[in-house]
Scaffold this active site. Structure first.
Site: not given
Ligand code: PEP
Length: 251
Positions: A9, A11, A95, A97, A167, A173, A213
């Site tokens: 991904n 992003k 996701h 985010e 996730e 991240g 991560s």
């Protein structure tokens, strides 16, 4: 036979030239890999250029989101049919985010999953708890809700084409990874929900990726877990050499 899916991904990163180069480098480094299915998910505006680079390779194209309706007056949005038209196979939906920065809820995410499937693409449905939710010991109900609501109104046949990405938000991240055992436990919970709703054969077929991560030095331990069928990789997918090491985790 179910092959693990390792998806990058990217992003909101890269300019056109560097997205093209990253894709071309990956094509070279990953040629010949067959044990693992590979996908890359660049930003919308780079999809076409990346599609050209990975054409005829073993790397599939994915998008990071899409809208839940077809053609129409939805300024600024991109439809699943448009993504299919330029060669996408996968679309990441829900996701963290999108959930936590853009405020997407379970209902909208479910509509998107349904649309992606009805337009012939394969959704990667992301689920996972925040740090606060883990500390309050509500990982199980949160993940159960994400999975159940995300797959609402789907038939067993449709669910077969879905990949779930577990996730944990606290691991995305941040450099913090769930331990392989922590991840496996949640994957087992998800597999159980799928078995209850769609039958154990369907549950066994569905790939459940881990994301958060994932790096060259922790991928092997994660992939050794019986319930982990791949990885959704953010930061480490922006470097061709790191992504190569992740994809070749068994080497
Ligand atoms: C992600 O973007 O889905 C992700 C898991 O990111 P990272 O690997 O950087 O934690």
């Amino acid at each position: 036979m179910k092959r693990p899916l390792i998806a990058g991904n990217w992003k909101m990163n890269k300019d056109l030239a560097s997205a093209r180069k990253l894709a071309a480098d990956m094509v070279g480094l990953l040629a010949g890999v067959e044990q693992v299915e590979i996908a890359v998910c660049p930003a919308f505006v780079h999809l076409q250029a990346v599609a050209e680079q990975i054409k005829d390779s073993n790397i599939a194209l994915g998008a990071q989101d899409c809208y839940w309706q077809g053609d129409g007056a939805f300024t600024g949005e991109i439809s699943a049919a448009m993504l299919a038209d330029i060669g996408c196979e996968y679309v990441i939906i829900g996701h963290s985010e999108r959930r936590h920065v853009m405020g997407e809820g379970d209902e909208l995410i479910n509509w998107k999953v349904c649309k992606v499937l009805s337009d012939g693409l394969r959704p990667i449905l992301c689920v996972g708890e925040t740090l606060d939710e883990r500390e309050r010991d509500i990982t199980e109900p949160v993940v159960t809700r994400h999975v159940t609501a995300g797959l609402l109104n789907l038939s067993a046949e449709e669910v077969r084409r879905v990949t779930i990405a577990y996730e944990p938000v606290w691991a995305i991240g941040t450099g913090k990874t769930a331990t392989p055992e922590q991840a496996n436990d949640v994957h087992a919970l998800i597999r159980g929900i799928l078995a209850e709703k769609f039958g154990s054969d369907v549950a066994a077929e569905i790939r459940i990726q881990y994301g958060g991560s994932v790096k060259p030095d922790n991928v092997k331990g994660l992939m050794a877990q019986p319930q982990i069928d791949g990885a959704l990789v953010g930061g480490a997918s922006l470097k061709a050499n790191d992504f190569e090491k992740i994809v070749k985790y068994h080497a």
